[in-house]
Enzyme design. Structure first.
Site, PDB file in Angstrom:
ATOM      1  N   HIS A   1     159.375 -45.315   6.039  1.00  0.00           N
ATOM      2  CA  HIS A   1     158.177 -44.477   5.852  1.00  0.00           C
ATOM      3  C   HIS A   1     156.932 -45.337   5.930  1.00  0.00           C
ATOM      4  O   HIS A   1     156.882 -46.452   5.401  1.00  0.00           O
ATOM      5  CB  HIS A   1     158.252 -43.627   4.582  1.00  0.00           C
ATOM      6  CG  HIS A   1     157.961 -44.301   3.273  1.00  0.00           C
ATOM      7  ND1 HIS A   1     156.685 -44.443   2.770  1.00  0.00           N
ATOM      8  CD2 HIS A   1     158.773 -44.821   2.333  1.00  0.00           C
ATOM      9  CE1 HIS A   1     156.734 -45.023   1.574  1.00  0.00           C
ATOM     10  NE2 HIS A   1     157.997 -45.268   1.286  1.00  0.00           N
TER      11      HIS A   1
ATOM     12  N   ASP B   1     155.460 -51.054  -0.504  1.00  0.00           N
ATOM     13  CA  ASP B   1     155.960 -49.671  -0.386  1.00  0.00           C
ATOM     14  C   ASP B   1     155.021 -48.854   0.503  1.00  0.00           C
ATOM     15  O   ASP B   1     154.076 -48.271   0.026  1.00  0.00           O
ATOM     16  CB  ASP B   1     156.060 -49.043  -1.781  1.00  0.00           C
ATOM     17  CG  ASP B   1     156.605 -47.632  -1.744  1.00  0.00           C
ATOM     18  OD1 ASP B   1     157.145 -47.211  -0.706  1.00  0.00           O
ATOM     19  OD2 ASP B   1     156.464 -46.936  -2.786  1.00  0.00           O
TER      20      ASP B   1
ATOM     21  N   GLU C   1     156.476 -39.423   3.043  1.00  0.00           N
ATOM     22  CA  GLU C   1     157.678 -39.697   2.222  1.00  0.00           C
ATOM     23  C   GLU C   1     157.329 -39.568   0.751  1.00  0.00           C
ATOM     24  O   GLU C   1     158.113 -39.049  -0.048  1.00  0.00           O
ATOM     25  CB  GLU C   1     158.209 -41.110   2.509  1.00  0.00           C
ATOM     26  CG  GLU C   1     159.541 -41.424   1.811  1.00  0.00           C
ATOM     27  CD  GLU C   1     159.434 -42.049   0.434  1.00  0.00           C
ATOM     28  OE1 GLU C   1     160.470 -42.216  -0.221  1.00  0.00           O
ATOM     29  OE2 GLU C   1     158.304 -42.367  -0.010  1.00  0.00           O
ATOM     30  N   GLU C   2     156.140 -40.077   0.408  1.00  0.00           N
ATOM     31  CA  GLU C   2     155.767 -40.139  -1.012  1.00  0.00           C
ATOM     32  C   GLU C   2     155.567 -38.762  -1.632  1.00  0.00           C
ATOM     33  O   GLU C   2     155.512 -38.640  -2.848  1.00  0.00           O
ATOM     34  CB  GLU C   2     154.487 -40.986  -1.180  1.00  0.00           C
ATOM     35  CG  GLU C   2     154.626 -42.437  -0.723  1.00  0.00           C
ATOM     36  CD  GLU C   2     155.538 -43.273  -1.622  1.00  0.00           C
ATOM     37  OE1 GLU C   2     156.116 -42.718  -2.568  1.00  0.00           O
ATOM     38  OE2 GLU C   2     155.664 -44.479  -1.346  1.00  0.00           O
TER      39      GLU C   2
ATOM     40  N   ASP D   1     163.106 -49.209   3.031  1.00  0.00           N
ATOM     41  CA  ASP D   1     162.019 -48.761   2.164  1.00  0.00           C
ATOM     42  C   ASP D   1     161.913 -49.755   1.012  1.00  0.00           C
ATOM     43  O   ASP D   1     162.746 -49.751   0.106  1.00  0.00           O
ATOM     44  CB  ASP D   1     162.347 -47.341   1.648  1.00  0.00           C
ATOM     45  CG  ASP D   1     161.230 -46.726   0.821  1.00  0.00           C
ATOM     46  OD1 ASP D   1     160.200 -47.397   0.598  1.00  0.00           O
ATOM     47  OD2 ASP D   1     161.398 -45.568   0.395  1.00  0.00           O
TER      48      ASP D   1
ATOM     49  N   HIS E   1     153.559 -48.358  -6.537  1.00  0.00           N
ATOM     50  CA  HIS E   1     152.668 -47.184  -6.532  1.00  0.00           C
ATOM     51  C   HIS E   1     151.327 -47.465  -7.201  1.00  0.00           C
ATOM     52  O   HIS E   1     150.694 -46.563  -7.734  1.00  0.00           O
ATOM     53  CB  HIS E   1     153.363 -45.966  -7.172  1.00  0.00           C
ATOM     54  CG  HIS E   1     154.407 -45.386  -6.262  1.00  0.00           C
ATOM     55  ND1 HIS E   1     155.097 -44.225  -6.556  1.00  0.00           N
ATOM     56  CD2 HIS E   1     154.860 -45.797  -5.070  1.00  0.00           C
ATOM     57  CE1 HIS E   1     155.950 -43.964  -5.553  1.00  0.00           C
ATOM     58  NE2 HIS E   1     155.814 -44.910  -4.647  1.00  0.00           N
TER      59      HIS E   1
HETATM   60  N1  DPN Z   1     161.475 -44.055  -2.055  1.00  0.00           N
HETATM   61  C1  DPN Z   1     160.722 -45.182  -2.539  1.00  0.00           C
HETATM   62  C2  DPN Z   1     159.268 -44.846  -2.665  1.00  0.00           C
HETATM   63  O1  DPN Z   1     158.716 -44.717  -1.619  1.00  0.00           O
HETATM   64  O2  DPN Z   1     158.690 -44.689  -3.725  1.00  0.00           O
HETATM   65  C3  DPN Z   1     161.307 -45.941  -3.649  1.00  0.00           C
HETATM   66  C4  DPN Z   1     162.746 -46.222  -3.498  1.00  0.00           C
HETATM   67  C5  DPN Z   1     163.276 -46.683  -2.314  1.00  0.00           C
HETATM   68  C6  DPN Z   1     163.578 -46.010  -4.545  1.00  0.00           C
HETATM   69  C7  DPN Z   1     164.640 -46.918  -2.191  1.00  0.00           C
HETATM   70  C8  DPN Z   1     164.929 -46.243  -4.452  1.00  0.00           C
HETATM   71  C9  DPN Z   1     165.472 -46.713  -3.266  1.00  0.00           C
HETATM   72 ZN    ZN Z   2     156.723 -45.095  -2.827  1.00  0.00          ZN
END
Ligand code: DPN
Ligand code: ZN
Ligand code: CA
Length: 354
Positions: free
Chosen positions: A135, A147, A181-182, A210, A307
């Site tokens: 993402h 991230d 994605e967020e 990610d 974040h």
């Molecule tokens: N999905 C991620 C995010 O963008 O906040 C965090 C994440 C990634 C958590 C992979 C667990 C495993």
């Molecule tokens: Zn994130």
């Protein structure tokens, strides 16, 4: 970074190569060091391609670009904000120049237009497509460099390496950079759900990256084989095994992480597509046992800036990013099979010019 020869690609790659027409892994010299193919008067032989070392400096240069994009667009690269569209345009420009066929898919969410960038490397068996995604959006709080600038930049550099090396994978290769994605895997869900079912069924594997440069890193692979409970669609165990294999060669222990759909592989596994990926940790804290085997700080989050506004270019652990980028390349090259088509001097010149 590291160098790899055919002698170290591992039994899995050799077993795979045995299935590929024209491959001669055991008899061929290392694709990245041989001059034999170029001095011979016959056409370059079909040498099973070994994964290249991914230059950390190139991945970090992409991260600097994403940071600049955030800084000049209100401090983030979030869905519906100009920094997201600028991020899409930046990645697309690099891929177009390298010879990828790119397409920007639009969708609407929360009253704003979102985008996915899809990039196909021409050639390979489209009925056996391997897709690699990350993402590209950040949260609104910050620039989102770990991230998920990290997965986005690592995948971009692996894609550019595909072009640089003249890689001719046996399987068709497609890369994706997801929007929103967020906000709940919106872009990747849109892509998977709007693909005609005949096209969806051609995607036989999906790799997701990610957060692969966390400042206090762990080394995690999604638990595709269910060895920690759960598991995924058929084929996910094989993907986990290949993802782990690179780390075994550099003696970095890998732990399972939940394969629960908390990133963009979720919509793929919902349709029964085999998937896997790597992760260096988010808000969770490193245990003392993990700090002993991986280094770093026990009792501290893998990513203290998760974040947050401080998820900037300083929020990256270089060895973690480097190892993960190399593991992505190793996994793509191993799973996609195929040969190198550029003669070695050209490939070397490309690498030097990169
Ligand atoms: N999905 C991620 C995010 O963008 O906040 C965090 C994440 C990634 C958590 C992979 C667990 C495993
Ligand atoms: Zn994130
Ligand atoms: Ca496992």
């Amino acid at each position: 970074m590291r160098s790899r020869t055919m002698a170290t690609v591992g039994a899995a790659a050799l077993a795979l190569s045995a299935l590929l027409p024209g491959a001669s892994a055991s008899a061929s010299p290392p694709a990245t060091t041989s001059s034999a193919a170029t001095t011979s008067s016959v056409a370059a032989p079909a040498v099973r391609a070994a994964a290249p070392d991914i230059p950390l400096a190139n991945v970090k240069a992409h991260l600097s670009q994403l940071q600049t994009i955030a800084t000049s667009n209100g401090g983030n690269r979030a869905h519906g904000r100009p920094g997201f569209r600028a991020s899409i345009d930046f990645v697309k420009g690099k891929l177009d120049a390298a010879g990828f066929q790119t397409a920007v898919q639009s969708f609407s969410y929360n009253g704003a237009t979102g985008y996915n960038l899809i990039a196909d490397w021409p050639g390979g068996d489209v009925n056996n497509t391997l897709m690699v995604g990350a993402h590209l959006d950040s949260v609104t709080a910050g620039p989102g460099i770990n991230d998920n600038g990290s997965g986005s930049a690592a995948n971009l550099e692996v894609a550019l390496a595909v072009a640089r090396e003249g890689y001719k994978p046996a399987r068709h290769l497609r890369f994706g950079w997801w929007g929103a994605e967020e906000l709940g895997l919106i872009g990747s869900t849109h892509y998977v759900e709007t693909l005609p079912s005949a096209e969806r069924s051609k995607i036989k594997g999906y790799l997701n990256f990610d957060m692969v440069g966390s400042p206090n890193p762990g080394y995690f692979a999604y638990d595709g084989d269910g060895s920690s409970g759960g598991g995924g669609p058929a084929g996910s165990a094989e993907i986990e095994r290949v993802l782990r294999a690179h780390f075994a060669t550099i003696n970095v222990p890998v732990e399972d992480t939940a394969f629960d759909g908390r990133s963009d592989y979720g919509p793929f596994i919902d349709y029964g597509i085999a998937a896997g990926g790597l992760f260096t940790g988010a808000e969770g804290r490193k245990t003392s046992a993990q700090a002993q085997k991986w280094g770093g700080q026990a009792g501290v989050a893998y990513d203290r800036c998760y974040h947050a506004r401080c998820d900037t270019t300083t929020n990256i652990n270089d060895p973690a990013l480097d190892r993960n980028a190399d593991a992505i390349a190793y996994t793509v090259w191993t799973l996609a099979g195929g040969t190198q088509v550029l003669d070695e001097p050209r490939a070397a010149a490309n690498r030097a010019a990169a």
